[in-house]
Scaffold this active site. Structure first.
Site, PDB file in Angstrom:
ATOM      1  CD  GLN A 265      -2.123   7.220  11.544  1.00  0.00           C
ATOM      2  OE1 GLN A 265      -1.749   7.658  12.621  1.00  0.00           O
ATOM      3  NE2 GLN A 265      -3.228   6.516  11.411  1.00  0.00           N
ATOM      4  N   GLY A 266       2.864   6.388   9.239  1.00  0.00           N
ATOM      5  CA  GLY A 266       4.228   6.619   8.824  1.00  0.00           C
ATOM      6  C   GLY A 266       5.156   5.443   9.089  1.00  0.00           C
ATOM      7  CG  ASP A 267       5.723   3.577  12.569  1.00  0.00           C
ATOM      8  OD1 ASP A 267       6.805   4.152  12.362  1.00  0.00           O
ATOM      9  OD2 ASP A 267       5.076   3.706  13.624  1.00  0.00           O
ATOM     10  CB  SER A 268       2.835   1.970   6.157  1.00  0.00           C
ATOM     11  OG  SER A 268       1.509   1.924   6.591  1.00  0.00           O
TER      12      SER A 268
ATOM     13  CG  HIS B  27      -0.428   0.259   2.516  1.00  0.00           C
ATOM     14  ND1 HIS B  27      -0.221  -0.732   3.448  1.00  0.00           N
ATOM     15  CD2 HIS B  27      -0.034   1.400   3.115  1.00  0.00           C
ATOM     16  CE1 HIS B  27       0.270  -0.211   4.549  1.00  0.00           C
ATOM     17  NE2 HIS B  27       0.390   1.093   4.371  1.00  0.00           N
TER      18      HIS B  27
ATOM     19  CG  ASP C 209       0.022  -4.073   2.793  1.00  0.00           C
ATOM     20  OD1 ASP C 209       0.518  -3.526   1.786  1.00  0.00           O
ATOM     21  OD2 ASP C 209      -0.337  -3.438   3.813  1.00  0.00           O
TER      22      ASP C 209
END
Length: 265
Positions: free
Chosen positions: A209-212, A77, A122
């Site tokens: 958020q931002g660790d994906s 993603h 993913d």
């Protein structure tokens, strides 16, 4: 704030710009929690320089791990379709993104998991234009033997729900949550064969958020780090009874290895 199960998971919900002397994070108006609750602090601590040499920061606001000197493993993603891509910059070798010793390499190709449609599968590989041979890579689990116990997570993502991206790499430990329990928490939205969950029932410690795309890892039988998960999605950040959901690396290990071979990595 939902971390967009079907859209962008735990990808950055902010626009972050990192330069030699500036870190700017522009938070959108809708970044605050949507139910009025006080945001939870993710609960990480700062990683030491060199502690996790395989960690990668990607310019689109995601994390990753150095799978091989030329390949970064991240979340599907976080990237677009498979094909030539020279728009991504990978930052490696530092915990401080502003450090003058940081290594920065552009991408030249992206491989996104075949069949990825926003739910499951993913994972993706980013090929770097030049190899990074000075850093250790992170091997991936190819069996479920290590899909249990306590895991380490790390990233430059938000330290609280709706918060800004971080200049320094943060780390935390989270315990395994079994598939049945996790699926009950998320109302049947987990894909047990493709996803693995980790976190505390009480909340307080989590990726955000931002660790994906970043790795979830632990020690193997030889005390070496081994990657068991890829940060994928979750409801909010560190909320009680909503553990982080990660791509189960062991499920896709052979597919990742085949894709890596095809990319010359």
């Amino acid at each position: 704030m939902v971390r967009w199960r079907r859209l962008v998971g735990r990808m950055a919900a902010v626009l972050a710009v990192v330069t030699a002397g500036t870190f700017v994070a522009a938070v959108p108006a809708n970044a605050a929690p949507d139910d009025g609750m006080t945001p939870y602090v993710v609960g990480g601590t700062r990683a030491a320089q060199g502690e996790f040499p395989f960690m990668v920061r990607l310019s689109m606001g995601c994390g990753g791990s150095l799978y091989s000197p030329r390949l970064v493993l991240t979340a599907a993603h976080c990237v677009g379709r498979t094909g030539t891509n020279t728009s991504i910059t990978a930052t490696l070798g530092v915990v401080d993104l502003q450090s003058s010793s940081r290594i920065q390499v552009r991408s030249n190709y992206v491989y996104r998991a075949p069949g990825y449609n926003g739910a499951g599968k993913d994972w993706a590989l980013i090929r770097l234009a030049t190899p990074v041979t000075s850093l250790s890579t992170l091997k991936i689990a190819n069996t479920t033997a290590y899909d249990n116990g306590t895991f380490t997570v790390a990233g430059w993502g938000a330290a609280r729900e709706g918060g800004p991206q971080q200049r320094y790499l943060l780390k935390a430990t989270v315990p395994f949550v079994d598939d049945t329990t996790c699926d009950n928490y998320y109302g049947g939205d987990i894909i047990p064969s493709e996803e693995i969950c980790a976190g505390y029932a009480s909340g307080g410690v989590d990726t955000c958020q931002g660790d994906s795309g970043g790795p979830m890892f632990r020690r193997d039988a030889t005390n070496a780090w081994i990657q068991v998960g890829i940060v994928s999605w979750g409801y909010g950040c560190a909320r009680p009874n909503y553990p982080g959901v990660y791509t189960q690396v062991s499920t896709f290990a052979s597919a990742i290895a085949s894709a890596a071979a095809s990319l010359g990595g």
